[in-house]
Design an enzyme around this catalytic site. Sequence first.
Site, mmCIF file in Angstrom:
data_model
loop_
_atom_site.group_PDB
_atom_site.id
_atom_site.type_symbol
_atom_site.label_atom_id
_atom_site.label_comp_id
_atom_site.label_asym_id
_atom_site.label_seq_id
_atom_site.Cartn_x
_atom_site.Cartn_y
_atom_site.Cartn_z
ATOM 1 N N ASN A 12 1.091 -1.231 -0.154
ATOM 2 C CA ASN A 12 0.289 -0.109 0.001
ATOM 3 C C ASN A 12 0.944 1.752 -0.116
ATOM 4 O O ASN A 12 1.516 1.642 1.096
ATOM 5 C CB ASN A 12 -0.977 -0.253 1.058
ATOM 6 C CG ASN A 12 -1.779 1.152 0.971
ATOM 7 O OD1 ASN A 12 -1.226 2.049 0.755
ATOM 8 N ND2 ASN A 12 -2.340 1.644 2.555
ATOM 9 N N LYS A 14 0.107 4.172 -0.093
ATOM 10 C CA LYS A 14 -0.278 5.178 0.282
ATOM 11 C C LYS A 14 0.110 6.913 -0.526
ATOM 12 O O LYS A 14 -0.241 6.708 -1.562
ATOM 13 C CB LYS A 14 -0.046 5.412 1.333
ATOM 14 C CG LYS A 14 -0.066 4.619 3.103
ATOM 15 C CD LYS A 14 0.422 4.424 3.846
ATOM 16 C CE LYS A 14 -0.016 3.378 4.839
ATOM 17 N NZ LYS A 14 0.072 3.080 6.512
ATOM 18 N N HIS A 99 -8.758 1.351 5.406
ATOM 19 C CA HIS A 99 -7.881 1.736 6.074
ATOM 20 C C HIS A 99 -8.609 2.747 7.188
ATOM 21 O O HIS A 99 -8.856 3.755 7.532
ATOM 22 C CB HIS A 99 -7.121 2.302 4.635
ATOM 23 C CG HIS A 99 -5.918 2.122 5.155
ATOM 24 N ND1 HIS A 99 -5.214 3.565 6.035
ATOM 25 C CD2 HIS A 99 -4.783 1.383 5.205
ATOM 26 C CE1 HIS A 99 -4.227 2.587 6.493
ATOM 27 N NE2 HIS A 99 -3.713 1.346 6.225
ATOM 28 N N GLU A 101 -6.543 4.733 8.122
ATOM 29 C CA GLU A 101 -6.194 6.528 7.547
ATOM 30 C C GLU A 101 -7.347 7.178 7.104
ATOM 31 O O GLU A 101 -7.933 8.770 7.217
ATOM 32 C CB GLU A 101 -4.697 6.530 6.733
ATOM 33 C CG GLU A 101 -3.753 6.609 7.773
ATOM 34 C CD GLU A 101 -2.623 5.339 6.764
ATOM 35 O OE1 GLU A 101 -2.618 5.671 5.573
ATOM 36 O OE2 GLU A 101 -1.834 4.559 7.054
ATOM 37 N N GLU A 171 -4.895 -4.156 10.918
ATOM 38 C CA GLU A 171 -4.214 -3.156 11.186
ATOM 39 C C GLU A 171 -4.871 -2.701 12.622
ATOM 40 O O GLU A 171 -4.834 -1.532 12.133
ATOM 41 C CB GLU A 171 -4.233 -2.636 10.074
ATOM 42 C CG GLU A 171 -4.054 -3.310 8.775
ATOM 43 C CD GLU A 171 -3.257 -1.970 7.339
ATOM 44 O OE1 GLU A 171 -2.279 -2.369 6.528
ATOM 45 O OE2 GLU A 171 -3.907 -0.900 7.568
ATOM 46 N N GLY A 177 2.924 2.697 10.836
ATOM 47 C CA GLY A 177 4.037 3.850 10.181
ATOM 48 C C GLY A 177 4.833 4.254 11.568
ATOM 49 O O GLY A 177 5.832 4.804 12.262
ATOM 50 N N SER A 217 3.834 -1.956 10.287
ATOM 51 C CA SER A 217 5.020 -2.301 10.474
ATOM 52 C C SER A 217 5.795 -3.634 10.245
ATOM 53 O O SER A 217 6.380 -4.032 11.188
ATOM 54 C CB SER A 217 5.743 -1.607 11.919
ATOM 55 O OG SER A 217 5.014 -0.384 12.828
HETATM 56 P P1 13P Z 1 3.205 0.278 7.613
HETATM 57 O O1 13P Z 1 3.809 -0.665 7.080
HETATM 58 O O2 13P Z 1 3.861 1.496 7.323
HETATM 59 O O3 13P Z 1 3.298 0.151 8.953
HETATM 60 O O4 13P Z 1 1.789 0.978 7.081
HETATM 61 C C1 13P Z 1 1.031 -0.312 7.127
HETATM 62 C C2 13P Z 1 -0.345 0.212 6.335
HETATM 63 O O5 13P Z 1 -0.927 0.546 7.056
HETATM 64 C C3 13P Z 1 -0.933 -0.312 5.066
HETATM 65 O O6 13P Z 1 -1.843 0.001 4.907
#
Ligand code: 13P
Length: 264
Positions: A12, A14, A99, A101, A171, A177, A217
């Site tokens: 992903n 983002k 997601h 976010e 997640e 992150g 992560s």
């Molecule tokens: P990270 O791997 O950067 O923690 O992000 C995970 C994520 O949100 C994948 O959708």
Amino acid sequence: MNRSRKIILASNWKMNLLPEDTKIYMEKLCPMIESMSSRLDIHTYVPYIDIQTALEYSKNSRIKIGAQNCHFENFGAFTGEISTDMLLSLGVKNVIIGHSERRKYFCETDEIINKKINKALNSNMSVILCVGETIKEKNAGIELEIVESQIVNGLKNINNKYLNNVCIAYEPVWAIGTGKTATSLEADSMCKKIRSTIEKIYGKEISMSTSILYGGSLNLENAEDIIIQSDIDGGLIGGASLNPEKFYEIIDRVNNIVKKEGKD
Ligand code: 13P
């Protein structure tokens, strides 16, 4: 990892990488993964602006290019939004919905997420539904209830005939992150809970064939440990997937586990 289910490794991006980066990324990654086990599904969820380049430079490869969101209406006055028809017109059949976010920064509720899932599945797209608790919810000891309600409400009134096009990504928000990955046991136990929630709604057979991914992560150091767990069927990877070589290294590790089992 359960061998009877598809193992999915999804990146992903983002809001990262430009079309010119996309070209370089696909040119590097696509040839590297050609010889991987057919049991692995490799997905890349790119920003809308990168979709056409990603499709062009991954043509004839096994990567599935997906979008990170979609709207629940077909068309209309929704400035800045993208419909499933628009994605399908480019050839995109995979989409991430819900997601954390999107939930946090764009106020997406379970109800909105449910409408989007409904729309995407009715459009014959495949969906990754993201769920996960915040640190506050974890500290309050309510993570199981939170994740269960995200699944129940996200999949409300979704007919079981669509479930083979649904995959769940657990997640935990506190792991995204932050470099703080859930332990493999924590992740597996939540994925088991998710499977039992799916079983309560759709029955054993569907629950046993639904792929459940972990995200938060994930990187080269922890991916094997997590993905090898019995109820975890792959990973949704953010930061560690932005570099094609790094993403490939994770894919390669998982591929080696699959190959060792000799069931390819
Ligand atoms: P990270 O791997 O950067 O923690 O992000 C995970 C994520 O949100 C994948 O959708």
